[in-house]
Design a protein around this motif. Structure first.
Motif, PDB file in Angstrom:
ATOM      1  N   UNK A 121       0.868  -1.180   0.000  1.00 34.82           N
ATOM      2  CA  UNK A 121       0.000   0.000   0.000  1.00 34.82           C
ATOM      3  C   UNK A 121       0.903   1.227   0.000  1.00 34.82           C
ATOM      4  N   UNK A 122       0.635   2.163  -0.908  1.00 41.30           N
ATOM      5  CA  UNK A 122       1.529   3.314  -1.061  1.00 41.30           C
ATOM      6  C   UNK A 122       0.771   4.618  -0.871  1.00 41.30           C
ATOM      7  N   UNK A 123       1.504   5.642  -0.487  1.00 43.28           N
ATOM      8  CA  UNK A 123       0.976   6.996  -0.447  1.00 43.28           C
ATOM      9  C   UNK A 123       2.088   7.950  -0.837  1.00 43.28           C
ATOM     10  N   UNK A 124       1.693   9.061  -1.469  1.00 39.43           N
ATOM     11  CA  UNK A 124       2.650  10.041  -1.968  1.00 39.43           C
ATOM     12  C   UNK A 124       2.205  11.446  -1.551  1.00 39.43           C
ATOM     13  N   UNK A 125       3.171  12.329  -1.437  1.00 40.28           N
ATOM     14  CA  UNK A 125       2.821  13.724  -1.281  1.00 40.28           C
ATOM     15  C   UNK A 125       2.328  14.238  -2.631  1.00 40.28           C
ATOM     16  N   UNK A 126       1.486  15.233  -2.602  1.00 37.31           N
ATOM     17  CA  UNK A 126       0.928  15.768  -3.846  1.00 37.31           C
ATOM     18  C   UNK A 126       2.024  16.296  -4.770  1.00 37.31           C
ATOM     19  N   UNK A 127       3.105  16.784  -4.195  1.00 35.58           N
ATOM     20  CA  UNK A 127       4.152  17.404  -5.002  1.00 35.58           C
ATOM     21  C   UNK A 127       4.935  16.404  -5.845  1.00 35.58           C
ATOM     22  N   UNK A 128       4.860  15.118  -5.535  1.00 35.87           N
ATOM     23  CA  UNK A 128       5.632  14.135  -6.294  1.00 35.87           C
ATOM     24  C   UNK A 128       4.759  13.111  -7.025  1.00 35.87           C
ATOM     25  N   UNK A 129       3.456  13.165  -6.805  1.00 40.09           N
ATOM     26  CA  UNK A 129       2.570  12.200  -7.463  1.00 40.09           C
ATOM     27  C   UNK A 129       2.743  12.251  -8.974  1.00 40.09           C
ATOM     28  N   UNK A 130       2.842  11.081  -9.573  1.00 41.85           N
ATOM     29  CA  UNK A 130       2.993  10.992 -11.016  1.00 41.85           C
ATOM     30  C   UNK A 130       4.439  11.086 -11.488  1.00 41.85           C
ATOM     31  N   UNK A 131       5.337  11.466 -10.594  1.00 37.01           N
ATOM     32  CA  UNK A 131       6.755  11.594 -10.969  1.00 37.01           C
ATOM     33  C   UNK A 131       7.641  10.604 -10.201  1.00 37.01           C
ATOM     34  N   UNK A 132       7.309  10.344  -8.948  1.00 32.64           N
ATOM     35  CA  UNK A 132       8.099   9.440  -8.117  1.00 32.64           C
ATOM     36  C   UNK A 132       7.337   8.139  -7.908  1.00 32.64           C
ATOM     37  N   UNK A 133       8.094   7.048  -7.787  1.00 29.56           N
ATOM     38  CA  UNK A 133       7.509   5.743  -7.503  1.00 29.56           C
ATOM     39  C   UNK A 133       8.281   5.074  -6.386  1.00 29.56           C
ATOM     40  N   UNK A 134       7.566   4.672  -5.347  1.00 31.85           N
ATOM     41  CA  UNK A 134       8.194   3.953  -4.235  1.00 31.85           C
ATOM     42  C   UNK A 134       7.899   2.464  -4.391  1.00 31.85           C
ATOM     43  N   UNK A 135       8.881   1.644  -4.053  1.00 36.83           N
ATOM     44  CA  UNK A 135       8.705   0.196  -4.098  1.00 36.83           C
ATOM     45  C   UNK A 135       9.574  -0.414  -3.015  1.00 36.83           C
ATOM     46  N   UNK A 136       9.337  -1.686  -2.727  1.00 36.49           N
ATOM     47  CA  UNK A 136      10.160  -2.350  -1.720  1.00 36.49           C
ATOM     48  C   UNK A 136      10.309  -3.823  -2.042  1.00 36.49           C
ATOM     49  N   UNK A 137      11.438  -4.346  -1.574  1.00 38.52           N
ATOM     50  CA  UNK A 137      11.720  -5.773  -1.674  1.00 38.52           C
ATOM     51  C   UNK A 137      11.699  -6.296  -0.243  1.00 38.52           C
ATOM     52  N   UNK A 138      10.619  -6.960   0.129  1.00 36.49           N
ATOM     53  CA  UNK A 138      10.474  -7.406   1.514  1.00 36.49           C
ATOM     54  C   UNK A 138      11.550  -8.428   1.897  1.00 36.49           C
ATOM     55  N   UNK A 139      11.940  -9.251   0.964  1.00 42.68           N
ATOM     56  CA  UNK A 139      12.953 -10.271   1.257  1.00 42.68           C
ATOM     57  C   UNK A 139      14.299  -9.635   1.605  1.00 42.68           C
ATOM     58  N   UNK A 154      14.482  -6.406   2.734  1.00 42.39           N
ATOM     59  CA  UNK A 154      14.231  -5.254   3.619  1.00 42.39           C
ATOM     60  C   UNK A 154      14.788  -3.972   3.010  1.00 42.39           C
ATOM     61  N   UNK A 155      14.502  -3.778   1.764  1.00 42.11           N
ATOM     62  CA  UNK A 155      15.015  -2.628   1.020  1.00 42.11           C
ATOM     63  C   UNK A 155      13.858  -1.873   0.381  1.00 42.11           C
ATOM     64  N   UNK A 156      13.932  -0.549   0.463  1.00 43.48           N
ATOM     65  CA  UNK A 156      12.933   0.297  -0.176  1.00 43.48           C
ATOM     66  C   UNK A 156      13.632   1.180  -1.202  1.00 43.48           C
ATOM     67  N   UNK A 157      12.928   1.452  -2.285  1.00 42.25           N
ATOM     68  CA  UNK A 157      13.477   2.233  -3.387  1.00 42.25           C
ATOM     69  C   UNK A 157      12.582   3.438  -3.663  1.00 42.25           C
ATOM     70  N   UNK A 158      13.204   4.475  -4.203  1.00 44.35           N
ATOM     71  CA  UNK A 158      12.447   5.634  -4.664  1.00 44.35           C
ATOM     72  C   UNK A 158      12.954   6.003  -6.044  1.00 44.35           C
ATOM     73  N   UNK A 159      12.144   5.722  -7.055  1.00 45.33           N
ATOM     74  CA  UNK A 159      12.464   6.118  -8.419  1.00 45.33           C
ATOM     75  C   UNK A 159      11.915   7.507  -8.648  1.00 45.33           C
ATOM     76  N   UNK A 160      12.810   8.441  -8.962  1.00 46.18           N
ATOM     77  CA  UNK A 160      12.431   9.839  -9.128  1.00 46.18           C
ATOM     78  C   UNK A 160      12.647  10.249 -10.577  1.00 46.18           C
ATOM     79  N   UNK A 161      11.561  10.564 -11.262  1.00 46.84           N
ATOM     80  CA  UNK A 161      11.609  10.998 -12.656  1.00 46.84           C
ATOM     81  C   UNK A 161      11.148  12.441 -12.778  1.00 46.84           C
ATOM     82  N   UNK A 162      11.448  13.036 -13.905  1.00 45.99           N
ATOM     83  CA  UNK A 162      11.043  14.426 -14.170  1.00 45.99           C
ATOM     84  C   UNK A 162      11.408  15.337 -12.998  1.00 45.99           C
TER      85      UNK A 162
END
Length: 123
Positions: free
Chosen positions: A56-74, A76-84
């Motif tokens: 389940x994800x949530x974003x601030x309005x300022x980054x919606x549509x540009x940033x993507x958060x994901x995680x690898x539970x195995x 214990x790593x989280x990623x933030x892909x930042x575009x534009x």
């Protein structure tokens, strides 16, 4: 105890992309949720994005549509892909997690922060 280590910051031109990573080390019962905050010079730290172990994800309005958060539970790593990326995205980015740790019957929870990684977007 669990520690968070970030990587992936740097200097990029406006319109470019960066990917941040945050790995949690140490033993725990759970690490959930995980997220990213940022703090620009002279401003308060703000939530950028958050993700639960169930994705389940949530974003601030300022980054919606540009940033993507994901995680690898195995891992214990989280990623933030930042575009534009924009100059106003320039900040120190901090990884954050709510950690439950300890022995069965005596679990404790605490909020853990990474050391921060600088993202600079030039115009």
């Amino acid at each position: 105890q669990v520690q968070l280590v970030e990587s992936g910051g740097g200097l990029v031109q406006a319109g470019g992309s960066l990917r941040l990573s945050c790995a949690a080390s140490g033993s725990s019962f759970s690490i959930d949720p995980m997220g990213w905050y940022r703090q620009a010079p002279g401003k308060q730290r703000e939530l950028v994005a958050r993700i639960s172990s169930g994705s389940a994800v949530s974003y601030s309005d300022s980054v919606k549509g540009r940033f993507t958060i994901s995680r690898d539970n195995a891992k214990n790593t989280v990623y933030l892909q930042m575009n534009s990326l924009r100059p106003e995205d320039t900040a120190v980015y901090y990884c954050n997690a709510l950690v439950v740790e300890g022995a069965p019957g005596s679990y404790t929870s605490r909020e853990v922060w990474g050391q921060g990684t600088l993202v600079t977007v030039s115009s």
